[in-house]
Design an enzyme around this catalytic site. Sequence first.
Site, PDB file in Angstrom:
ATOM      1  N   GLY A 137       6.001 -55.327 -15.245  1.00 17.30           N
ATOM      2  CA  GLY A 137       6.286 -56.597 -15.894  1.00 17.30           C
ATOM      3  C   GLY A 137       5.648 -57.756 -15.163  1.00 17.30           C
ATOM      4  O   GLY A 137       5.266 -57.643 -14.002  1.00 17.30           O
TER       5      GLY A 137
ATOM      6  N   ASP B 198      19.107 -69.035 -18.128  1.00 12.82           N
ATOM      7  CA  ASP B 198      17.897 -68.529 -18.771  1.00 12.82           C
ATOM      8  C   ASP B 198      18.200 -67.262 -19.567  1.00 12.82           C
ATOM      9  O   ASP B 198      17.429 -66.302 -19.543  1.00 12.82           O
ATOM     10  CB  ASP B 198      16.806 -68.280 -17.730  1.00 12.82           C
TER      11      ASP B 198
END
Length: 172
Positions: free
Chosen positions: A14, A133
């Site tokens: 990622g 977030d």
Amino acid sequence: GQRINQYLIKERIGVGGMGEVWRAEDTRLKRDVAIKVLPPEFSADPKRVLRFEREAYAVSRLNHSNIVTIHDVGMVAGEQGELNFIVTELIKGKTLRALLNARRLGWRESVLIAAQVASALNAAHSVNIIHRDIKPENIMVLDHDSKVPGKVRHVKVLDFGIAKLGWGDGGA
């Protein structure tokens, strides 16, 4: 094949705003882990290093089945400068975003996923940590062996990089 301390880097899994995440083998404990690496150019920025350290601190304060577990944090000096890293459990699964892109979720599955995320956030809030977030990219839905369509899998909340620590007391 590169190493960071006892971690043998295997593959990139990622990339995000604060760096890259790699699958690695912890050669000391003989297990796969994930290593989030703050790139050397970011390590020269004290604000980014502080944010990275804040993430490690926030996650290390939490012990909940729906929050990623942190194993280690550190810094190594290399040819390109300092390299800050956080080592966590390796979560085998898909982000909620990838799952949503692949198929429509049923209402039961949606509610059960939301309940697990809410439980994780409640645990964080109980020690004065606000994630700030929450989005499908920061929620991992673990793989499972069941062949039952729509069976809810275990969920983990990731990425406390912009978490707010200690509200009500001036912040930390």
